[in-house]
Design an enzyme around this catalytic site. Structure first.
Site, PDB file in Angstrom:
ATOM      1  N   HIS A   4       0.737  -1.338   0.135  1.00 43.46           N
ATOM      2  CA  HIS A   4      -0.111  -0.016  -0.016  1.00 43.46           C
ATOM      3  C   HIS A   4       0.838   1.304   0.033  1.00 43.46           C
ATOM      4  O   HIS A   4       0.480   2.241  -0.448  1.00 43.46           O
ATOM      5  CB  HIS A   4      -0.855   0.110   1.284  1.00 43.46           C
ATOM      6  CG  HIS A   4      -1.763  -1.199   1.225  1.00 43.46           C
ATOM      7  ND1 HIS A   4      -2.374  -1.728   2.373  1.00 43.46           N
ATOM      8  CD2 HIS A   4      -2.189  -2.122   0.292  1.00 43.46           C
ATOM      9  CE1 HIS A   4      -3.228  -2.893   2.214  1.00 43.46           C
ATOM     10  NE2 HIS A   4      -3.016  -2.948   0.985  1.00 43.46           N
TER      11      HIS A   4
ATOM     12  N   HIS B 149      -9.599  -2.152  -4.325  1.00 46.14           N
ATOM     13  CA  HIS B 149      -8.555  -2.302  -3.326  1.00 46.14           C
ATOM     14  C   HIS B 149      -7.411  -3.205  -3.987  1.00 46.14           C
ATOM     15  O   HIS B 149      -6.339  -3.223  -3.887  1.00 46.14           O
ATOM     16  CB  HIS B 149      -8.822  -2.824  -1.930  1.00 46.14           C
ATOM     17  CG  HIS B 149      -7.479  -2.935  -0.961  1.00 46.14           C
ATOM     18  ND1 HIS B 149      -7.199  -2.241  -0.354  1.00 46.14           N
ATOM     19  CD2 HIS B 149      -6.774  -3.944  -0.882  1.00 46.14           C
ATOM     20  CE1 HIS B 149      -5.821  -2.558  -0.046  1.00 46.14           C
ATOM     21  NE2 HIS B 149      -5.701  -3.694  -0.089  1.00 46.14           N
TER      22      HIS B 149
ATOM     23  N   ASP C  23      -3.506  -2.643  -4.977  1.00 43.46           N
ATOM     24  CA  ASP C  23      -2.529  -3.883  -4.630  1.00 43.46           C
ATOM     25  C   ASP C  23      -1.642  -3.859  -5.739  1.00 43.46           C
ATOM     26  O   ASP C  23      -0.441  -4.146  -5.767  1.00 43.46           O
ATOM     27  CB  ASP C  23      -3.332  -5.195  -4.097  1.00 43.46           C
ATOM     28  CG  ASP C  23      -3.509  -5.324  -2.635  1.00 43.46           C
ATOM     29  OD1 ASP C  23      -3.096  -4.344  -1.674  1.00 43.46           O
ATOM     30  OD2 ASP C  23      -4.234  -6.054  -2.267  1.00 43.46           O
TER      31      ASP C  23
ATOM     32  N   HIS D 277      -1.014 -10.948  -4.672  1.00 45.60           N
ATOM     33  CA  HIS D 277       0.325 -10.556  -4.713  1.00 45.60           C
ATOM     34  C   HIS D 277       1.374 -11.489  -5.330  1.00 45.60           C
ATOM     35  O   HIS D 277       2.240 -11.029  -6.437  1.00 45.60           O
ATOM     36  CB  HIS D 277       0.935 -10.352  -3.227  1.00 45.60           C
ATOM     37  CG  HIS D 277       0.072  -9.348  -2.787  1.00 45.60           C
ATOM     38  ND1 HIS D 277      -0.131  -7.918  -3.078  1.00 45.60           N
ATOM     39  CD2 HIS D 277      -0.851  -9.184  -1.477  1.00 45.60           C
ATOM     40  CE1 HIS D 277      -1.008  -7.261  -2.251  1.00 45.60           C
ATOM     41  NE2 HIS D 277      -1.392  -8.056  -1.309  1.00 45.60           N
TER      42      HIS D 277
END
Ligand SMILES: [Zn+2]
Length: 308
Positions: free
Chosen positions: A82, A239, A243, A266
């Site tokens: 973030h 969100h 990311d 991720h």
């Protein structure tokens, strides 16, 4: 500097903050500091003798739920995504992030508090041209039902699709061209999220120890438990796009290209960068020029107008 080239940027002054790591639960003091041209974003652990970890995809260590960077000596910094998204969004090329613990503070679970710190510090132009990575041909990585892909585009844009079984989340998708303005308005405030049913499992695995309704949207039985509800109706997919913006900044500079994610996370975002850089014909380095950015900005405002 080349005529018409955009300059690199750093922050004007050191800016401290404090908070807790969402996974470790550790209290951490963090200071954002200016840095020299071409030094990139570097984390420095003051509690580990000043050991440095560069924000680069080659330093990403497999870890569940967040992006963790580890240097050759094994010194790590967790949950960097973030903060990196805020640097990407604010177009900061160079900064040192000093920490006295193992994890970037989670703040409110979004990139907004970091963007606020960067704005308070002030942004300064540096005497070197901004360097970017331009995507030249499509690159894609996939697992069963997850995909992450990059393809050529005039500027940097992101599209994302999610599909959760929870009736509160379900299918959401978003497509945005990213510049400082759209990042701040459309992505920066989107918080991380989780399902209450998962919390016990995560805690048992030693994760989410610092997680709470203060720093995550929590969904249970199809309901958002946070008082005040959501910040965007589709905060969840926003969100995930945030990311991806943070993870892609691990390329070592801004990307000129379009990112498309379907339920990507991720680990897959990191695999995508690995695949991009493994194919020498898929990308090139370029200097960001005023003309190129004006073209991208025109295209972005056209896309905004088309959505409105
Ligand atoms: Zn996140």
């Amino acid at each position: 500097m080349n005529l018409g080239a955009l300059p690199q940027k750093t922050i004007k002054a050191a800016m401290p903050c404090r908070g807790i790591g969402v996974h470790s639960g550790a209290r951490v003091a963090m200071v954002l500091q200016p840095a020299a041209t071409d030094s990139g974003i570097v984390f420095r652990r003051s509690d580990r003798g000043g050991a440095c970890v560069a924000a680069h995809w080659r330093n990403v260590q497999e870890s569940p739920l967040c992006t963790t960077l580890t240097n050759r000596e094994g010194v790590s910094v967790a949950t960097v995504e973030h903060l990196l998204a805020a640097f990407a969004g604010a177009e900061i090329d160079n900064a040192v992030v000093e920490l006295d613990g193992p994890e970037v503070p989670v703040m409110d679970g979004s990139a907004e508090p970091f963007l606020f710190l960067i704005e308070r510090a002030g942004i300064v132009e540096q005497d070197a041209p901004r360097r970017a990575i331009k995507v030249l041909k499509p690159v894609r990585v996939a697992d069963e039902d997850c995909t992450a892909a990059l393809e050529p585009d005039v500027g940097f844009s992101v599209s994302f699709e999610i599909d959760f079984s929870s009736q509160r989340v379900r299918r959401q998708d978003i497509a945005l061209s990213i510049d400082a303005e759209t990042f701040k308005a459309d992505l920066a405030r989107a918080r991380t999220f989780g399902f209450l049913e998962e919390v016990e499992r995560l805690r048992a695995a030693g994760l989410a120890r610092g997680g709470s309704l203060e720093n995550a949207v929590v969904v249970s039985d199809g309901k958002v438990l946070n008082t005040g509800g959501l910040r965007y109706a589709d905060e969840f997919v926003r969100h995930k796009a945030l990311d991806a913006v943070g993870d892609l900044y691990l390329a070592g500079g801004p990307i000129i290209g379009h990112f498309h994610g379907v339920r990507s996370g991720h680990a897959m975002n990191r695999r995508l960068l690995e695949a991009l850089f493994a194919d020498r014909t898929a990308w090139c380095r370029t200097t960001l020029g005023a003309t190129e950015m004006a073209e991208a900005a025109n295209w972005a405002s056209g896309a905004r107008a088309a959505r409105a």
